[in-house]
Design a protein around this motif. Structure first.
Motif, short mmCIF file in Angstrom:
data_model
loop_
_atom_site.label_atom_id
_atom_site.label_comp_id
_atom_site.label_asym_id
_atom_site.label_seq_id
_atom_site.Cartn_x
_atom_site.Cartn_y
_atom_site.Cartn_z
N ALA A 109 -8.44 -32.47 -6.00
CA ALA A 109 -7.63 -33.68 -5.85
C ALA A 109 -6.47 -33.69 -6.83
O ALA A 109 -5.38 -34.21 -6.52
N GLN A 110 -6.68 -33.14 -8.04
CA GLN A 110 -5.64 -33.17 -9.06
C GLN A 110 -4.58 -32.10 -8.83
O GLN A 110 -3.49 -32.15 -9.42
N ASP A 111 -4.87 -31.12 -7.97
CA ASP A 111 -3.95 -30.00 -7.77
C ASP A 111 -3.19 -30.07 -6.45
O ASP A 111 -2.10 -29.50 -6.34
N LEU A 112 -3.78 -30.70 -5.46
CA LEU A 112 -3.20 -30.70 -4.11
C LEU A 112 -2.72 -32.08 -3.72
O LEU A 112 -3.34 -33.09 -4.06
N THR A 113 -1.62 -32.13 -3.00
CA THR A 113 -1.11 -33.39 -2.46
C THR A 113 -1.92 -33.78 -1.23
O THR A 113 -2.71 -32.99 -0.70
N ASP A 114 -1.69 -35.00 -0.77
CA ASP A 114 -2.37 -35.45 0.45
C ASP A 114 -2.04 -34.53 1.62
O ASP A 114 -2.92 -34.18 2.42
N SER A 115 -0.79 -34.12 1.72
CA SER A 115 -0.38 -33.25 2.82
C SER A 115 -1.05 -31.89 2.73
O SER A 115 -1.44 -31.29 3.75
N GLU A 116 -1.22 -31.37 1.51
CA GLU A 116 -1.86 -30.06 1.35
C GLU A 116 -3.34 -30.13 1.65
O GLU A 116 -3.90 -29.22 2.28
N VAL A 117 -4.01 -31.20 1.21
CA VAL A 117 -5.43 -31.36 1.54
C VAL A 117 -5.60 -31.48 3.05
O VAL A 117 -6.47 -30.84 3.66
N ALA A 118 -4.76 -32.30 3.68
CA ALA A 118 -4.83 -32.47 5.13
C ALA A 118 -4.60 -31.14 5.84
O ALA A 118 -5.29 -30.81 6.82
N ALA A 119 -3.65 -30.36 5.34
CA ALA A 119 -3.32 -29.09 5.98
C ALA A 119 -4.46 -28.09 5.86
O ALA A 119 -4.82 -27.41 6.84
N VAL A 120 -5.07 -27.97 4.67
CA VAL A 120 -6.12 -26.97 4.51
C VAL A 120 -7.38 -27.37 5.26
O VAL A 120 -8.06 -26.52 5.84
N VAL A 121 -7.69 -28.67 5.31
CA VAL A 121 -8.84 -29.10 6.10
C VAL A 121 -8.57 -28.86 7.58
O VAL A 121 -9.45 -28.39 8.32
N SER A 122 -7.36 -29.14 8.03
CA SER A 122 -6.99 -28.88 9.42
C SER A 122 -7.09 -27.39 9.74
O SER A 122 -7.56 -26.99 10.82
N TYR A 123 -6.65 -26.56 8.80
CA TYR A 123 -6.71 -25.11 8.99
C TYR A 123 -8.15 -24.63 9.11
O TYR A 123 -8.50 -23.85 10.01
N ILE A 124 -9.02 -25.11 8.23
CA ILE A 124 -10.42 -24.70 8.26
C ILE A 124 -11.09 -25.16 9.55
O ILE A 124 -11.90 -24.44 10.14
N ARG A 125 -10.71 -26.34 10.03
CA ARG A 125 -11.30 -26.89 11.25
C ARG A 125 -10.80 -26.18 12.52
O ARG A 125 -11.31 -26.44 13.61
N ASN A 126 -9.81 -25.31 12.37
CA ASN A 126 -9.23 -24.65 13.54
C ASN A 126 -9.02 -23.16 13.34
O ASN A 126 -8.12 -22.57 13.92
N SER A 127 -9.88 -22.54 12.53
CA SER A 127 -9.81 -21.09 12.30
C SER A 127 -11.16 -20.45 12.59
O SER A 127 -12.20 -21.13 12.61
N TRP A 128 -11.16 -19.13 12.80
CA TRP A 128 -12.37 -18.33 12.99
C TRP A 128 -13.21 -18.83 14.18
O TRP A 128 -14.44 -18.76 14.16
N GLY A 129 -12.56 -19.35 15.18
CA GLY A 129 -13.27 -19.88 16.34
C GLY A 129 -13.59 -21.35 16.25
O GLY A 129 -14.06 -21.95 17.22
N ASN A 130 -13.35 -21.97 15.09
CA ASN A 130 -13.53 -23.42 14.98
C ASN A 130 -12.48 -24.15 15.81
O ASN A 130 -11.36 -23.66 15.98
#
Length: 438
Positions: A398-419
């Protein structure tokens, strides 16, 4: 007497009769489901029989995770005082030690049974359902007596109980008569004759002492459980954590899990499929890891057979326009490479038991992304258990990433490797930024 007055008297009489019917109905619906021994005094156990009963009671109170609520962190065991924060206000767990003035030292086994089975205190007052008597009512009389014997054997602690601090009108205890009429029916668990002994044991533990539905089921505005969707997942509002569905295979439904993997998750907190974090980590650490293997296996057998809904839950709307999705996922890939790949690997397969897999992990792809958001921001910590004595923890970002970056990485994880799942918006992240992990 004029016709108007006669009609007025008739209407008043109808209202009185209707009121009497309602009050009578509430009275009947709140009658105790009495045990045949409720007013009898059983011969006291002595010697090894009493020792065995106390040992069994200690085990059962572990199974019910009673200490979690009835012990302030760092305080005397079972002395109460822990704040249970609800959407209606705060309730403080009472003292269960055998102190006569502030605990349950003056209670009888019948009083304790009445509390578990009927949700009523020694003086007959109705207990607030933050105490999950809606589940504990299924506990057998023999098990309730064993739990009481154990609680009477622990050191007495003189610690006064705190009054509930509930908002109006929820601070009016008489309203519980109506709540109970709607949402509570006392009754000991009745075995299913068509199921095995093992299945019934698992059902008894899950439905009763384990009170799994208290978190894993949705609640309405009055705090009543959706019994039609029991164990279908529920948002824990004050904790801001989602207890996933145990029935829907779109979430964490266990229909295609191996029994051994379910047992490992419940007993150790980690499995080849996933790991537990948040409130469930506390349940595993304080309760489930201490259960006998055959009891945990029975719970797994029961959970695996729960009915599965056919329809997939309605998907949330994407926040991004089609031409923005690539930008979000590209940013997410960069954040993942910079912060996550060392542990969870480029493939998203992780490295068990230290780093759980992200690929194919339904806890990541279920419709609600709140848990994934909070773990990225505030870290994820599996419980310390005998089967996993040195758990690895995920650091907070939380201290290193912005809201947009957290949203982006969670979105990426939810849509990679067949997710495949909906994207997460920065506003979704910001909603939980000021609410740290419980």
């Amino acid at each position: 007497m004029t016709r108007f007055k006669r009609r007025l008297l008739w209407a008043f009489a109808c209202l009185v009769a209707l009121g009497a019917l309602v009050l009578g109905g509430l009275f009947i619906l709140n009658l105790d489901d009495a045990d045949p021994r409720a007013n009898q005094t059983a011969p006291p156990l002595v010697g090894h029989q009493l020792t065995d009963q106390i040992a069994r009671g200690a085990y059962l109170t572990r199974a019910g995770d009673c200490m979690a609520c009835h012990t302030v962190r760092g305080g005397p065991e079972y002395a109460g005082g822990r704040a249970i924060v609800t959407p209606f206000g705060t309730i403080y767990a009472p003292n269960l030690t055998p102190d006569h003035a502030t605990g349950i030292g003056s209670w009888s086994a019948n009083d304790f049974w009445r509390a578990l089975h009927n949700g009523k205190s020694k003086d007959g007052s109705l207990l607030y359902p933050a105490f999950p008597y809606t589940n504990y009512t299924k506990v057998s009389r023999a098990d309730a007596d064993a739990m009481f014997a154990y609680l009477q054997s622990i050191p007495a602690v003189k610690q006064s109980n705190s009054a509930p601090q509930l908002r109006f009108p929820y601070n009016n205890r008489v309203l519980l008569y109506g709540w109970r009429a709607l949402y509570f029916r006392p009754g000991v668990y009745q075995p299913e004759s068509t199921q095995s002994v093992e299945w019934n044991r698992g059902a008894y533990l899950v439905q009763g002492l384990g009170h799994c539905s208290a978190c894993h089921s949705a609640r309405n505005a009055l705090g009543g459980l959706d019994l039609k969707g029991e164990l279908g997942g529920g948002f824990i509002p004050v904790v801001n954590w989602y207890a996933p569905s145990l029935t829907s295979d779109v979430e964490v439904g266990l229909g295609d899990w191996e029994i051994s993997h379910i047992v490992a998750l419940l007993k150790t907190g980690v499995s080849p499929r996933s790991a537990v974090f948040g409130p469930m980590a506390e349940v595993v650490a304080a309760s489930l890891q201490y259960l006998h293997d055959d009891d945990v296996t029975a719970m797994a057998v029961y959970l695996k057979t729960l009915p599965r809904p056919d329809a997939r839950p309605a998907a949330e709307k994407e926040y991004a326009r089609p031409n923005e999705i690539d930008q979000v996922l590209t940013l997410g890939a960069k954040v993942y490479k910079d912060n996550c790949v060392a542990c969870h690997m480029t493939s998203g397969k992780g490295a068990l038991p230290a780093y759980p897999p992200l690929s194919g992990n339904r806890a990541i792809t279920m419709p609600s992304a709140v848990n994934a958001i909070r773990v990225v921001m505030y870290g994820g910590f599996a419980p310390t258990t005998a089967g996993n004595p040195r758990p690895y923890g995920m650091p907070p970002f939380a201290q290193d990433l912005t809201d947009s970056e957290v949203a982006a990485v969670v979105s990426y994880i939810r849509n990679s490797w067949g997710n495949s799942a909906t994207l997460v918006s920065p506003s979704d992240v910001n909603r939980y930024r000021s609410v740290p992990m419980e």
